[in-house]
Design a protein around this motif. Sequence first.
Motif, PDB file in Angstrom:
ATOM      1  N   CYS A  16       0.827  -1.203   0.000  1.00 35.58           N
ATOM      2  CA  CYS A  16       0.000   0.000   0.000  1.00 35.58           C
ATOM      3  C   CYS A  16       0.863   1.257   0.000  1.00 35.58           C
ATOM      4  CB  CYS A  16      -0.907   0.025   1.214  1.00 35.58           C
ATOM      5  SG  CYS A  16      -2.247  -1.156   1.098  1.00 35.58           S
ATOM      6  N   ALA A  17       0.621   2.108  -0.980  1.00 35.63           N
ATOM      7  CA  ALA A  17       1.297   3.397  -1.067  1.00 35.63           C
ATOM      8  C   ALA A  17       0.424   4.479  -0.433  1.00 35.63           C
ATOM      9  CB  ALA A  17       1.594   3.754  -2.515  1.00 35.63           C
ATOM     10  N   ILE A  18      -0.886   4.348  -0.630  1.00 42.84           N
ATOM     11  CA  ILE A  18      -1.857   5.311  -0.093  1.00 42.84           C
ATOM     12  C   ILE A  18      -2.988   4.516   0.556  1.00 42.84           C
ATOM     13  CG2 ILE A  18      -3.469   7.179  -0.603  1.00 42.84           C
ATOM     14  CD1 ILE A  18      -1.869   7.704  -3.176  1.00 42.84           C
ATOM     15  N   ILE A  19      -3.296   4.862   1.778  1.00 44.18           N
ATOM     16  CA  ILE A  19      -4.438   4.258   2.459  1.00 44.18           C
ATOM     17  C   ILE A  19      -5.347   5.397   2.900  1.00 44.18           C
ATOM     18  CG2 ILE A  19      -5.210   2.884   4.421  1.00 44.18           C
ATOM     19  CD1 ILE A  19      -2.404   1.591   4.442  1.00 44.18           C
ATOM     20  N   SER A  20      -6.596   5.319   2.473  1.00 44.06           N
ATOM     21  CA  SER A  20      -7.570   6.340   2.866  1.00 44.06           C
ATOM     22  C   SER A  20      -8.778   5.650   3.483  1.00 44.06           C
ATOM     23  CB  SER A  20      -7.984   7.171   1.655  1.00 44.06           C
ATOM     24  OG  SER A  20      -8.812   6.412   0.804  1.00 44.06           O
ATOM     25  N   LEU A  21      -9.742   6.431   3.873  1.00 42.03           N
ATOM     26  CA  LEU A  21     -10.957   5.852   4.440  1.00 42.03           C
ATOM     27  C   LEU A  21     -11.738   5.042   3.412  1.00 42.03           C
ATOM     28  CD1 LEU A  21     -12.188   8.875   6.589  1.00 42.03           C
ATOM     29  CD2 LEU A  21     -11.078   6.781   7.391  1.00 42.03           C
ATOM     30  N   ASN A  23     -10.277   3.746   0.354  1.00 44.45           N
ATOM     31  CA  ASN A  23      -9.519   3.037  -0.652  1.00 44.45           C
ATOM     32  C   ASN A  23      -8.108   2.728  -0.179  1.00 44.45           C
ATOM     33  OD1 ASN A  23      -9.077   2.103  -3.243  1.00 44.45           O
ATOM     34  ND2 ASN A  23      -9.428   4.074  -4.225  1.00 44.45           N
ATOM     35  N   ALA A  24      -7.474   1.782  -0.852  1.00 49.90           N
ATOM     36  CA  ALA A  24      -6.038   1.533  -0.689  1.00 49.90           C
ATOM     37  C   ALA A  24      -5.466   1.428  -2.101  1.00 49.90           C
ATOM     38  CB  ALA A  24      -5.795   0.254   0.085  1.00 49.90           C
ATOM     39  N   ILE A  25      -4.372   2.133  -2.339  1.00 53.24           N
ATOM     40  CA  ILE A  25      -3.738   2.139  -3.663  1.00 53.24           C
ATOM     41  C   ILE A  25      -2.328   1.593  -3.507  1.00 53.24           C
ATOM     42  CG2 ILE A  25      -2.941   3.592  -5.568  1.00 53.24           C
ATOM     43  CD1 ILE A  25      -5.205   5.535  -4.893  1.00 53.24           C
ATOM     44  N   LEU A  55      -4.536  16.779   0.767  1.00 54.02           N
ATOM     45  CA  LEU A  55      -3.896  15.469   0.838  1.00 54.02           C
ATOM     46  C   LEU A  55      -4.849  14.305   0.595  1.00 54.02           C
ATOM     47  CD1 LEU A  55      -1.282  16.001   3.652  1.00 54.02           C
ATOM     48  CD2 LEU A  55      -0.948  16.045   1.188  1.00 54.02           C
ATOM     49  N   SER A  56      -5.643  14.431  -0.443  1.00 53.65           N
ATOM     50  CA  SER A  56      -6.506  13.335  -0.867  1.00 53.65           C
ATOM     51  C   SER A  56      -5.696  12.410  -1.785  1.00 53.65           C
ATOM     52  CB  SER A  56      -7.716  13.883  -1.623  1.00 53.65           C
ATOM     53  OG  SER A  56      -7.291  14.440  -2.860  1.00 53.65           O
ATOM     54  N   GLU A  57      -6.288  11.281  -2.128  1.00 53.41           N
ATOM     55  CA  GLU A  57      -5.631  10.344  -3.045  1.00 53.41           C
ATOM     56  C   GLU A  57      -5.295  11.040  -4.363  1.00 53.41           C
ATOM     57  OE1 GLU A  57      -8.507   7.243  -3.548  1.00 53.41           O
ATOM     58  OE2 GLU A  57      -8.761   7.093  -1.388  1.00 53.41           O
ATOM     59  N   SER A  58      -6.245  11.786  -4.894  1.00 47.81           N
ATOM     60  CA  SER A  58      -6.028  12.440  -6.183  1.00 47.81           C
ATOM     61  C   SER A  58      -4.933  13.502  -6.094  1.00 47.81           C
ATOM     62  CB  SER A  58      -7.321  13.031  -6.735  1.00 47.81           C
ATOM     63  OG  SER A  58      -7.880  13.931  -5.810  1.00 47.81           O
TER      64      SER A  58
END
Length: 135
Positions: A16-21, A23-25, A55-58
């Motif tokens: 995981c590079a990005i973990i949000s509420l 999604n995980a990318i 600092l959102s995924e996008s």
Amino acid sequence: MRDLLQQASRKFPKACAIISLRNAISYRELNQWADSLAIELKKRDQRTTALKVHLSESDIILFWALRRAGKTVFFFNTRLPETEIKKQFNFIQAARLKGFATVLFTSGSSASPKAVVHTDDNHYFNALGSKENIS
């Protein structure tokens, strides 16, 4: 220019590079998104990009794409009045920075805010120093 994201996507493609509420990318997905967007950004003549980020995924994907496209990225304080943001952005455009760099402004608590330019090497060696102090 070191491409740490590309290196991470090869070494840890599924991590995981990005973990949000929502999604995980993975590093592979982040790398692919950044590549696709960078291709489009390179077509534009625009050298400088101003970002009002939360600092959102996008935002993170856009940051890596701008970096790959060799654009200068200007982050500004979202709490500043529009007049100050425009003044800072005009300063950045006048500076005519080339290649990837991020530009931050000091708080201006003791005087007028000052632009602080961070090149790719600044970020890289800062991360190395941080790693030494954390380990």
